[in-house]
Design a protein around this motif. Structure first.
Motif, PDB file in Angstrom:
ATOM      1  N   UNK A 108      67.491  85.842  67.493  1.00 43.68           N
ATOM      2  CA  UNK A 108      66.572  86.928  67.130  1.00 43.68           C
ATOM      3  C   UNK A 108      66.489  87.918  68.278  1.00 43.68           C
ATOM      4  N   UNK A 109      66.737  89.189  68.010  1.00 45.12           N
ATOM      5  CA  UNK A 109      66.666  90.199  69.052  1.00 45.12           C
ATOM      6  C   UNK A 109      65.219  90.634  69.263  1.00 45.12           C
ATOM      7  N   UNK A 110      64.950  91.173  70.447  1.00 42.06           N
ATOM      8  CA  UNK A 110      63.628  91.691  70.752  1.00 42.06           C
ATOM      9  C   UNK A 110      63.698  93.205  70.667  1.00 42.06           C
ATOM     10  N   UNK A 111      63.108  93.758  69.643  1.00 42.34           N
ATOM     11  CA  UNK A 111      63.126  95.199  69.447  1.00 42.34           C
ATOM     12  C   UNK A 111      61.696  95.714  69.588  1.00 42.34           C
ATOM     13  N   UNK A 112      61.375  96.244  70.774  1.00 41.90           N
ATOM     14  CA  UNK A 112      60.054  96.793  71.002  1.00 41.90           C
ATOM     15  C   UNK A 112      59.989  98.221  70.475  1.00 41.90           C
ATOM     16  N   UNK A 113      58.843  98.598  69.972  1.00 37.16           N
ATOM     17  CA  UNK A 113      58.640  99.973  69.537  1.00 37.16           C
ATOM     18  C   UNK A 113      58.535 100.883  70.764  1.00 37.16           C
TER      19      UNK A 113
END
Length: 374
Positions: free
Chosen positions: A1-6
């Motif tokens: 799972x990638x970490x995609x921060x806004x």
């Protein structure tokens, strides 16, 4: 799972990093105490302490992903705001089970920069929480509390303590525990600091005929065990996020040192033994970051869902890795890692304790094993 921060989350993290560099960038600014009231209040003024508090109580109403991001960056920046950890745990419990007035006091208090503590452990009840014997007896107009609690973090700086006491049954019973909100200035409460490697962070609490009003109960009488279990996700994620930030800081400190330190005519980091150790530690930290983000995302999707396996996994993995990183950092730095001139010795002290409080690593492993029917 990638970490995609806004973009908003990235800006939030950058703001915390900048604040910590300016306000807590040196040992002189941080001081010797794990909690700096002035720094804590400045974070309150910025609205950060209310990251997970609903907007109706003055917070920003964000979820656990944002809370973990805040904790990770604060720990990385070494900001001495230890009071936030227990305060956030108490606030989450009151948000789930408290009355409207209790929510105003605790959630609004957290946003304003006040500190709260939670008291569970006793001399004969640590990992075995059901063995609590500190007793709360119901009277015509309220409660009388007698007994002792121990290892209570931040009680000495708290406005109020969330007490878990036995209201019925006998030690060993899961039923019969009640949560009570106890202002720390209540007559009949004595707080005594315990000397530890980290200074005075934890306390013994002595209750002697302490009287509380009937409305001091948080949630329902005799239902404290179920209320505690509902809070496991938040408590273990908070501790994991803190140790993720500490692990990354210990790694970066060690990396910076071995790039500069020269022996045998070259930087010690250029030797294969240290290169490989750095590679392993970096990989472990990244695994922890993914796990913290994954569990926080699951909690945000369904805040009412209890995740005993995942919350124990994240606490176990991250605290154990943080300890591994700090000890390896001290080893790579040699005598300098042991010297108070550098921060590594602080990282070691913090990470050693993290595998004990909030449920030991052994208890976490036992819980995880039970979720597989063992």
């Amino acid at each position: 799972m990638s970490i995609d921060l806004t973009d908003e989350q990235k800006a939030f993290a950058e703001a915390i990093d900048d604040f910590c560099r300016r306000e807590a960038g040196t040992r002189e600014q941080r001081g010797d105490s794990p909690h700096h009231p002035g720094l804590y209040r400045r974070m309150a003024d910025l609205g950060w302490l209310g990251v997970t508090v609903p907007d109706e109580y003055g917070g920003s109403g964000a979820g656990m992903v944002d809370t973990c991001l805040f904790l990770e960056r604060v720990a990385y920046g070494q900001a001495p705001v230890a009071g936030f950890t227990t305060s956030a745990i108490v606030a989450a419990a009151v948000e789930r089970s408290g009355t409207g007035e209790q929510k105003k006091t605790v959630l609004g208090g957290l946003v304003a920069g006040r500190v709260f503590a939670i008291a569970m452990s006793e001399p004969e009840a640590g990992s075995d929480v059901a063995n609590l014997s500190c007793r709360a007896v119901r009277t015509d107009d309220g409660w009388i509390v007698d007994g002792q609690k121990t290892w209570c973090s931040n009680a000495h700086i708290a406005d109020a303590i969330l007490l878990v006491a036995r209201s019925s049954g006998s030690p060993g019973d899961h039923h019969g525990l009640t949560m009570l909100l106890v202002p720390t200035d209540t007559p009949g409460l004595r707080i005594s600091g315990i000397e530890t490697m980290g200074g005075k962070e934890v306390n013994d609490l002595y209750f002697t005929g302490l009287r509380l009003p009937a409305d001091a109960v948080v949630g329902t009488r005799d239902n404290g065990w179920q209320q505690l279990m509902a809070g496991l996700n938040v408590e273990r994620l908070i501790l994991a996020a803190l140790m993720l930030g500490t692990a990354q800081r210990a790694f970066d400190d060690a990396l910076g040192f071995i790039r500069q330190r020269r022996q045998f005519g070259r930087p010690v980091g250029s030797f294969q033994a240290l290169r490989h150790r750095v590679a392993d530690l970096a990989t472990e930290i990244e695994c922890c970051r993914l796990l913290v983000h994954r569990v926080a995302t699951l909690v945000d999707r369904d805040p009412a869902r209890v995740l005993p396996r995942e919350s124990s996994m994240v606490k176990l993995k991250t605290t154990e890795v943080a300890r591994q990183v700090a000890l390896a950092g001290m080893q790579m730095m040699g005598g300098y890692g042991y010297a108070c001139e550098y921060d590594m010795e602080r990282h070691v002290r913090a990470t050693l304790a993290a595998t004990v409080y909030g449920g030991t690593s052994e208890i976490q492993r036992d819980i995880i094993g039970k979720t597989y029917g063992l």
